[in-house]
Design a protein around this motif. Structure first.
Motif, PDB file in Angstrom:
ATOM      1  N   GLU A  35      24.905  51.011  65.840  1.00 37.73           N
ATOM      2  CA  GLU A  35      23.647  51.536  65.299  1.00 37.73           C
ATOM      3  C   GLU A  35      23.155  50.703  64.122  1.00 37.73           C
ATOM      4  OE1 GLU A  35      21.661  54.018  66.315  1.00 37.73           O
ATOM      5  OE2 GLU A  35      22.924  54.561  68.013  1.00 37.73           O
ATOM      6  N   ARG A  39      19.767  48.321  63.939  1.00 36.97           N
ATOM      7  CA  ARG A  39      18.707  48.614  62.956  1.00 36.97           C
ATOM      8  C   ARG A  39      18.528  47.485  61.952  1.00 36.97           C
ATOM      9  NH1 ARG A  39      15.119  49.512  59.734  1.00 36.97           N
ATOM     10  NH2 ARG A  39      14.558  51.503  58.814  1.00 36.97           N
ATOM     11  N   TRP A  40      19.642  46.939  61.443  1.00 34.72           N
ATOM     12  CA  TRP A  40      19.573  45.948  60.373  1.00 34.72           C
ATOM     13  C   TRP A  40      20.166  44.586  60.724  1.00 34.72           C
ATOM     14  CZ3 TRP A  40      20.515  51.031  58.429  1.00 34.72           C
ATOM     15  CH2 TRP A  40      19.512  51.505  57.598  1.00 34.72           C
ATOM     16  N   HIS A  52      23.297  51.658  54.391  1.00 29.07           N
ATOM     17  CA  HIS A  52      23.402  51.608  55.851  1.00 29.07           C
ATOM     18  C   HIS A  52      24.189  52.802  56.385  1.00 29.07           C
ATOM     19  CE1 HIS A  52      22.951  47.156  54.916  1.00 29.07           C
ATOM     20  NE2 HIS A  52      21.825  47.529  55.486  1.00 29.07           N
ATOM     21  N   ARG A  60      20.669  59.277  62.003  1.00 27.68           N
ATOM     22  CA  ARG A  60      21.120  59.089  63.376  1.00 27.68           C
ATOM     23  C   ARG A  60      21.875  60.283  63.948  1.00 27.68           C
ATOM     24  NH1 ARG A  60      18.097  56.505  66.069  1.00 27.68           N
ATOM     25  NH2 ARG A  60      19.723  56.124  67.600  1.00 27.68           N
TER      26      ARG A  60
END
Length: 94
Positions: A35, A39-40, A52, A60
């Motif tokens: 995840e 995202r990053w 994070h 999430r």
């Protein structure tokens, strides 16, 4: 082609408990990693910041059951311990 990050090797020193517990932490840590990478684009825990993991807990899994959020919180705390950080996470974040 780069080799994928080995979460099991990363967590080896801090994983305790029964086989089922260790496997749950590994599954959850790999999901958290995926995840955050999505995202990053942060592939390894060494590049993560507290934000994070907080994002993962707050956004999430917010619609999951309380028990599921608690188990993910335990895994996040385990990751923070392995990273040797002073990050603190509470149930209110999950």
């Amino acid at each position: 082609m780069s080799k994928s990050f080995e979460m099991e090797l990363f967590l080896t020193g801090v994983l305790t408990g029964s086989h089922a517990t260790r496997q749950r932490h590994l599954r959850q840590a790999m999901l958290i990693q995926a995840e955050i990478a999505g995202r990053w684009q942060r592939e390894t825990p060494w590049t993560w910041q507290r934000k994070h993991l907080a994002w993962f807990l707050e956004h999430r899994i917010r619609h999951r059951s309380e028990a599921t959020r608690y188990y993910y919180l335990l895994t996040v705390r385990l990751l923070a311990r392995r990273l040797e950080t002073s990050w603190r996470f509470s149930q209110s974040e999950s």
